[in-house]
Motif scaffolding. Structure first.
Motif, PDB file in Angstrom:
ATOM      1  N   SER A  93      29.341  16.985  31.659  1.00  0.00           N
ATOM      2  CA  SER A  93      30.363  16.567  32.322  1.00  0.00           C
ATOM      3  C   SER A  93      30.104  15.704  33.612  1.00  0.00           C
ATOM      4  N   SER A  94      29.427  16.255  34.378  1.00  0.00           N
ATOM      5  CA  SER A  94      29.003  15.737  35.768  1.00  0.00           C
ATOM      6  C   SER A  94      28.407  14.304  35.468  1.00  0.00           C
ATOM      7  N   LEU A  96      28.385  12.411  32.742  1.00  0.00           N
ATOM      8  CA  LEU A  96      29.600  11.340  32.158  1.00  0.00           C
ATOM      9  C   LEU A  96      30.469  10.987  33.277  1.00  0.00           C
ATOM     10  N   THR A  97      30.905  11.765  34.006  1.00  0.00           N
ATOM     11  CA  THR A  97      31.842  11.165  35.227  1.00  0.00           C
ATOM     12  C   THR A  97      31.041  10.294  36.380  1.00  0.00           C
ATOM     13  N   GLY A 100      30.558   7.079  34.799  1.00  0.00           N
ATOM     14  CA  GLY A 100      31.812   6.269  34.693  1.00  0.00           C
ATOM     15  C   GLY A 100      32.105   5.643  36.201  1.00  0.00           C
ATOM     16  N   PHE A 101      31.937   6.345  37.242  1.00  0.00           N
ATOM     17  CA  PHE A 101      32.192   5.862  38.410  1.00  0.00           C
ATOM     18  C   PHE A 101      31.190   4.902  39.312  1.00  0.00           C
ATOM     19  N   TRP A 112      40.524   7.402  42.672  1.00  0.00           N
ATOM     20  CA  TRP A 112      40.034   8.657  41.784  1.00  0.00           C
ATOM     21  C   TRP A 112      38.809   9.272  42.541  1.00  0.00           C
ATOM     22  N   MET A 116      38.422  12.960  44.075  1.00  0.00           N
ATOM     23  CA  MET A 116      37.356  13.680  43.735  1.00  0.00           C
ATOM     24  C   MET A 116      36.505  14.342  44.777  1.00  0.00           C
ATOM     25  N   PHE A 153      34.478  20.600  33.095  1.00  0.00           N
ATOM     26  CA  PHE A 153      35.187  19.388  33.843  1.00  0.00           C
ATOM     27  C   PHE A 153      34.486  19.001  35.132  1.00  0.00           C
ATOM     28  N   GLY A 154      33.256  19.252  35.108  1.00  0.00           N
ATOM     29  CA  GLY A 154      32.298  18.675  36.108  1.00  0.00           C
ATOM     30  C   GLY A 154      32.559  19.391  37.567  1.00  0.00           C
ATOM     31  N   ILE A 159      28.602  15.632  40.823  1.00  0.00           N
ATOM     32  CA  ILE A 159      28.962  14.018  40.407  1.00  0.00           C
ATOM     33  C   ILE A 159      28.325  13.128  41.512  1.00  0.00           C
TER      34      ILE A 159
END
Length: 282
Positions: A93-94, A96-97, A100-101, A112, A116, A153-154, A159
């Motif tokens: 999850s970390s 992928l997130t 994305g950022f 967002w 976070m 969920f990271g 992240i």
């Protein structure tokens, strides 16, 4: 000649101070290992003696028998299940997130990202009651789900660490991959993941440490002794209403450190590289 003597004296003082400081830091661990080899009656009477008068190796066999008919093998298995699945969920999850950022432009990204980062400032105690109510309504109490599923969920800290590393990787690599026909996930899998080995292992090590040593969450969500993790089992091993077998307790405490030491010894290089390169490229 005088300068060389001063240099030698400086090195002697430096090594003496370092060795003394290391001994102070290591003393609690040495005392615990020593106590795991002592008879219970000797542990606190001769607490200053690191070398036991008689070595009682059966503390380990007695401690491994556990309590209430449950062996410590069960507790180690529970901790491994929770820790390994939590590490896997956090890493996936970390990554992928963070990808994305760091690499994908989308509307509201800054907002967002700020949300976070704000979660890093929230004390965990603030979330305890709302999370417990949520997990209770979901029927997750007295299961491993509250300890594992949130990891998928990271984590804001992880992240952010991965984002800082990704921002140091030239975006020209992404453009070259696009020309070769790679999509977003192709770029991540073929180009970026091989470059993220060190920070990913760093994330995995930190998550392993924090989950393996976690005491409060299992205490809050696990009611059945058969589901207890090692940290919770060590607390339950001592009985204030009866005489506690402290030798066996310290023996199990020593064994509980073995996975942590093995992980640190095996992946120390990657952890140092991950932290240092992230700091330089951030």
């Amino acid at each position: 000649m005088i300068s060389k003597q001063r240099q030698i004296l400086h090195m002697i003082l430096l090594h003496t101070f370092t060795a003394g400081f290391a001994l102070v830091m290591m003393y609690p661990l040495l005392w615990m290992v020593s106590s795991s080899l002592k008879d219970t009656s000797e542990i606190f009477v001769h607490a200053h003696q690191l070398i036991p008068s008689t070595f009682k190796l059966d503390n380990y066999s007695n401690g491994f028998k556990g309590f209430a008919g449950i062996s410590f093998a069960v507790f180690f298995k529970n901790s491994l299940i929770v820790t390994i699945l939590s590490v896997i969920g956090t890493v996936i999850s970390s990554v992928l997130t963070a990808y994305g950022f760091a690499r994908i432009r989308f509307r509201g990204a800054a907002i967002w990202f700020a949300c976070m980062m704000t979660t890093m400032m929230l004390p965990s105690e603030v979330l305890t009651i709302p999370q417990y109510i949520l997990f209770q309504k979901l029927g997750w109490i007295n299961t491993f789900k509250p300890l594992i599923i949130p990891s998928f969920f990271g984590g804001a800290f992880f992240i952010f660490l991965l984002i800082q590393f990704l921002r140091g990787i030239p975006k020209e690599l992404d453009e070259s991959a696009k020309i070769d026909g790679c999509g977003l996930f192709g770029i991540l899998a073929r180009i970026l993941l091989p470059l993220l080995i060190s920070p990913i292992i760093t994330v995995a090590i930190f998550k392993f440490y924090w989950t393996w040593d976690d005491f409060f969450s299992p205490l809050l969500y696990l009611n059945s002794p058969k589901l207890a993790t090692v940290a919770l089992a060590l607390k339950n091993f001592s009985d204030p209403t009866m005489q506690t077998d402290w030798g066996a307790l310290f023996a199990m405490s020593v064994l509980s450190l073995v996975p942590v030491v093995l992980v640190f010894a095996g992946f120390q290089k990657y952890m140092v590289d991950g932290i240092s390169t992230t700091g330089l490229k951030g």
